[in-house]
Design a protein around this motif. Structure first.
Motif, PDB file in Angstrom:
ATOM      1  N   VAL A   1       0.748  -1.298   0.137  1.00 47.03           N
ATOM      2  CA  VAL A   1      -0.090  -0.045   0.002  1.00 47.03           C
ATOM      3  C   VAL A   1       1.088   1.124   0.089  1.00 47.03           C
ATOM      4  O   VAL A   1       1.557   1.476   0.936  1.00 47.03           O
ATOM      5  N   TYR A   2       0.638   2.040  -1.177  1.00 42.08           N
ATOM      6  CA  TYR A   2       1.652   3.461  -1.114  1.00 42.08           C
ATOM      7  C   TYR A   2       0.488   4.469  -0.842  1.00 42.08           C
ATOM      8  O   TYR A   2      -0.424   4.683  -1.423  1.00 42.08           O
ATOM      9  N   ILE A   3       1.172   5.413   0.084  1.00 41.00           N
ATOM     10  CA  ILE A   3       0.582   6.680   0.310  1.00 41.00           C
ATOM     11  C   ILE A   3       1.445   7.780  -0.125  1.00 41.00           C
ATOM     12  O   ILE A   3       2.504   7.924   0.497  1.00 41.00           O
ATOM     13  N   GLY A   4       0.917   8.640  -0.983  1.00 37.93           N
ATOM     14  CA  GLY A   4       1.860   9.757  -1.464  1.00 37.93           C
ATOM     15  C   GLY A   4       2.874   9.094  -1.903  1.00 37.93           C
ATOM     16  O   GLY A   4       4.105   9.811  -1.912  1.00 37.93           O
ATOM     17  N   GLY A   5       3.087   8.147  -2.739  1.00 39.87           N
ATOM     18  CA  GLY A   5       4.201   7.518  -3.160  1.00 39.87           C
ATOM     19  C   GLY A   5       5.158   6.557  -2.624  1.00 39.87           C
ATOM     20  O   GLY A   5       6.234   6.543  -2.835  1.00 39.87           O
ATOM     21  N   ARG A   6       4.766   6.574  -1.159  1.00 38.78           N
ATOM     22  CA  ARG A   6       5.545   5.935  -0.324  1.00 38.78           C
ATOM     23  C   ARG A   6       4.981   4.696   0.264  1.00 38.78           C
ATOM     24  O   ARG A   6       3.684   4.640   0.575  1.00 38.78           O
ATOM     25  N   LEU A   7       5.594   3.647   0.664  1.00 33.02           N
ATOM     26  CA  LEU A   7       5.403   2.387   1.233  1.00 33.02           C
ATOM     27  C   LEU A   7       5.028   2.399   2.560  1.00 33.02           C
ATOM     28  O   LEU A   7       5.758   2.694   3.337  1.00 33.02           O
ATOM     29  N   ALA A   8       3.588   2.076   2.768  1.00 33.46           N
ATOM     30  CA  ALA A   8       3.247   2.400   4.171  1.00 33.46           C
ATOM     31  C   ALA A   8       3.031   1.190   4.983  1.00 33.46           C
ATOM     32  O   ALA A   8       2.724   1.156   5.965  1.00 33.46           O
ATOM     33  N   GLY A   9       2.862   0.126   4.162  1.00 29.17           N
ATOM     34  CA  GLY A   9       2.493  -1.194   4.471  1.00 29.17           C
ATOM     35  C   GLY A   9       2.093  -2.365   3.640  1.00 29.17           C
ATOM     36  O   GLY A   9       2.061  -1.949   2.419  1.00 29.17           O
ATOM     37  N   ALA A  10       1.215  -3.321   4.075  1.00 27.56           N
ATOM     38  CA  ALA A  10       0.761  -4.496   3.310  1.00 27.56           C
ATOM     39  C   ALA A  10      -0.376  -4.697   3.817  1.00 27.56           C
ATOM     40  O   ALA A  10      -0.879  -4.783   4.905  1.00 27.56           O
ATOM     41  N   VAL A  11      -1.461  -4.988   2.794  1.00 25.78           N
ATOM     42  CA  VAL A  11      -2.687  -5.348   3.028  1.00 25.78           C
ATOM     43  C   VAL A  11      -2.625  -6.749   3.976  1.00 25.78           C
ATOM     44  O   VAL A  11      -2.104  -7.892   3.774  1.00 25.78           O
ATOM     45  N   GLY A  12      -3.257  -6.776   5.341  1.00 19.41           N
ATOM     46  CA  GLY A  12      -3.139  -7.905   6.232  1.00 19.41           C
ATOM     47  C   GLY A  12      -4.507  -8.705   6.344  1.00 19.41           C
ATOM     48  O   GLY A  12      -4.297 -10.176   6.426  1.00 19.41           O
ATOM     49  N   SER A  13      -5.473  -8.092   6.260  1.00 18.82           N
ATOM     50  CA  SER A  13      -6.816  -8.786   6.528  1.00 18.82           C
ATOM     51  C   SER A  13      -7.912  -8.028   6.233  1.00 18.82           C
ATOM     52  O   SER A  13      -7.829  -6.811   5.835  1.00 18.82           O
ATOM     53  N   GLY A  14      -9.265  -8.710   5.986  1.00 17.44           N
ATOM     54  CA  GLY A  14     -10.324  -8.092   5.875  1.00 17.44           C
ATOM     55  C   GLY A  14     -11.447  -8.892   6.610  1.00 17.44           C
ATOM     56  O   GLY A  14     -11.179  -9.671   7.536  1.00 17.44           O
ATOM     57  N   TRP A  15     -12.817  -8.749   6.245  1.00 12.04           N
ATOM     58  CA  TRP A  15     -13.706  -9.195   7.152  1.00 12.04           C
ATOM     59  C   TRP A  15     -14.720  -9.953   6.177  1.00 12.04           C
ATOM     60  O   TRP A  15     -14.929  -9.530   5.013  1.00 12.04           O
TER      61      TRP A  15
END
Length: 602
Positions: A119-133
């Motif tokens: 997941v990129y916010i403003g072109g920077r890596l913020a993290g990774a999808v980990g879970s949903g419901w």
């Protein structure tokens, strides 16, 4: 041996229930003895991509996630930050995001298999999808911060040595559901029971054997962590989150099995399609080629390397259906070299394959040949046994093998390295059972006499057959001797020396010898017991210390391993073992009065 191995030996050798396996390194072999390892300083994981911490994010910030929806090329899905959610545990907080409407968002949100999508916010890596419901708005998802994922490499790797769904978030605080190809739904359920994790059958799988194709992984690329591959595949598919210049990578954004430092193969994967679902959308994926090794399996995700490939255990099942004209089917697969997980995987996969190939479960007879080849077993090791069950012969046939698998996987000897495991099974619905119907022998004898023993055996619903054997009365015998005729799986000869603590297993060769000495179901065993202490020990186990005068008071059976006891008694003539292709059932006893020459004249 350590306590764990002793308990495993007790379960196998002392029970000696009548109720093989082989390894093969896929990519090289270990040294004969493990070298002393000097801990290397841990190198922090530094993503090649610029990053942004979760603490710098605010609601309303926009960006995108990168993932493969079909084929192998990643696509962008736009999203926005909803909030940063504090959490307990190793992952201290998660980023709640919402996918925005777009042409690529055609399945209605996050899908299983997107775990790890960067997941990129403003072109920077913020993290990774980990879970949903499940059964919810699938556009909402929790993202594992990149700083927590980088900490996956804060613990040392373990050097490779050859050898249900509910309303809770998917992947958050739990392991990934495993997909299995090559086994039907019922078999997948059995594998799930053995492993203790959710297992989902899938029709997708590699169309041919996976080859090693070295190279670098890229963020957003589909990647699979494998436990079993070949004609059966067990693993989970996710997405690469980040890479480092040294070839390491991060993926998944949640645990695989959460087993810490591991050595699991990593494979590139192809996505056939991303499929909508009200419960939870999912990717239908197949591994394409082996690309490296998963070395860390932690709460925040998995980490691995693309500069080496872990060795593996190879296994083969050759299944012959005797009721179908000897129809023969062969299945080959490989298993991760995990001493504490490999036995359960072997049990689950072999059990499922046997059910699937035979296309039935229930009563029947199975002849099982187990063979091990490898370092430390230069001439190979083999065991044959026959199993019969009135309701589930496949389970009965694998019960003994499962104990032996665990024993070999957990054996502590550095000089042993199995490299080839083969299990050959012949199955029939027919009860191939020999019932012990009668025993004829003289009721009187003198010391040193040869006893002629006639045994009547009845195959199931067939005419009886008669067998003749000879036993020798010991020269020092007097009084009453007991003749015991039994099937090998009944009242099996005990390991009195091991059970009483007078002997221990101190080498791989000794362990193999004693496993091979266990009674088998297809044996007809004749024993002549003339020492009352031996008869009692065979029934009750070894005597306690307060019932013996010292080591000189030990019975011969308490000074010997079972293999040595059998060899001695066969030489003496007080033990005869006849092997057959049938399950031998039943037990009969006869008493023989032994009189000396003087007694006979009176």
């Amino acid at each position: 041996m350590n306590g764990l191995s002793i308990r495993r030996l007790a379960a196998v050798l002392l029970c000696a229930c009548a109720c093989s396996w082989a390894w093969s390194p896929a990519f090289g072999e270990a040294p004969r003895t493990a070298p002393v390892e000097i801990p290397k300083p841990l190198v922090p994981f530094v993503p090649e991509q610029p990053i942004v911490s979760a603490g710098a994010l605010r609601a309303g910030m926009r960006g995108y996630l990168l993932t493969v929806l079909r084929g192998t090329r990643p696509e962008r899905l736009p999203l926005e930050v909803v909030d940063v959610v504090p959490q307990k545990g190793e992952v201290s907080r998660s980023i709640l995001v919402r996918l925005l409407p777009s042409a690529n968002n055609r399945v209605g949100g996050v899908a299983q298999g997107m775990s790890g999508s960067p997941v990129y916010i403003g072109g920077r890596l913020a993290g990774a999808v980990g879970s949903g419901w499940s059964f919810s708005d699938h556009n909402l998802a929790l993202v594992t911060p990149i700083e927590d994922m980088c900490a996956v490499f804060s613990r040392p790797d373990r050097p490779a040595r050859p050898l249900g769904r509910g309303p809770s978030p998917r992947g958050s605080g739990s392991v990934a559901p495993l997909s299995v190809a090559g086994l039907d739904g019922r078999s997948a359920e059995r594998l799930a029971h053995v492993l203790g994790v959710a297992v989902e059958p899938t029709p997708a799988g590699a169309s041919k054997a996976l080859e090693v194709v070295p190279g670098r992984l890229s963020p957003g690329e589909a990647v699979a962590a494998l436990l079993v591959w070949g004609d059966v595949e067990v693993g989970a598919t996710g997405t690469v989150t980040a890479t480092a210049r040294d070839g390491r990578f991060l993926a998944f954004g949640h645990p695989f099995l959460e087993r810490g430092a591991v050595n699991f193969p990593a494979a590139r994967a192809r996505i056939h399609e991303t499929i909508p679902s009200q419960a939870f959308p999912f990717k239908l994926a197949s591994p394409v080629s082996l690309v490296g090794t998963v070395t860390q399996d932690r709460a925040a995700g998995i980490g691995g390397r693309t500069d080496f490939f872990t060795p593996s255990v190879s296994a083969a099942l050759a299944f012959t259906d005797a009721d179908q004209g000897g129809l023969r089917t062969v299945r080959n697969f490989r298993v991760v070299p995990d001493a504490f997980l490999g036995g359960r995987l072997l049990q689950g996969v072999f059990s499922g394959l046997m059910d699937d190939i035979w296309r039935r479960r229930g009563q029947g007879t199975m002849t099982v040949n187990l063979r091990i080849d490898g370092r430390g077993v230069d001439r190979g090791w083999a065991r044959k046994n026959v199993f019969f069950s009135e309701d589930d012969v496949s389970s009965a046939a694998l019960r003994e093998a499962a104990r032996i698998w665990d024993l070999f996987l957990l054996q502590p000897f550095a000089d042993g390295m199995p490299i080839g495991f083969r299990l050959e099974v012949e199955a029939t619905e027919e009860p191939r059972v020999l019932f012990i119907e009668d025993v004829n022998v003289s009721s009187d004898a003198q010391p040193g006499d040869t006893l002629n023993v006639g045994v009547t055996l009845r195959p199931w619903r067939k005419r009886p057959v008669h067998k003749s054997f000879t036993l020798t009365v010991p020269k020092e015998a007097s009084g009453t001797c007991e003749l015991l005729v039994r099937g090998g799986g009944i009242n099996s000869l005990p390991q009195l020396a091991l059970e009483g603590g007078w002997k221990s297993i101190d080498s791989l060769d000794r362990m193999l010898t004693e496993v091979g000495a266990m009674d088998a179901n297809n044996e007809l065993v004749l024993e002549l017991l003339c020492d009352p202490n031996v008869i009692k020990a065979a029934k009750d186990g070894p005597r306690s210390d307060d019932r013996r005068g010292g080591s000189s008071d030990l019975l011969p059976e308490e000074r010997e391993f079972l293999s040595e006891t059998k060899a001695r008694r066969i030489r003496e003539g007080t033990l005869r073992i006849s092997r057959s292709d049938y399950f031998v059932d039943g037990m009969m006893k006869r008493l023989i009065t032994v009189k000396g020459e003087d007694e006979g004249e009176q």
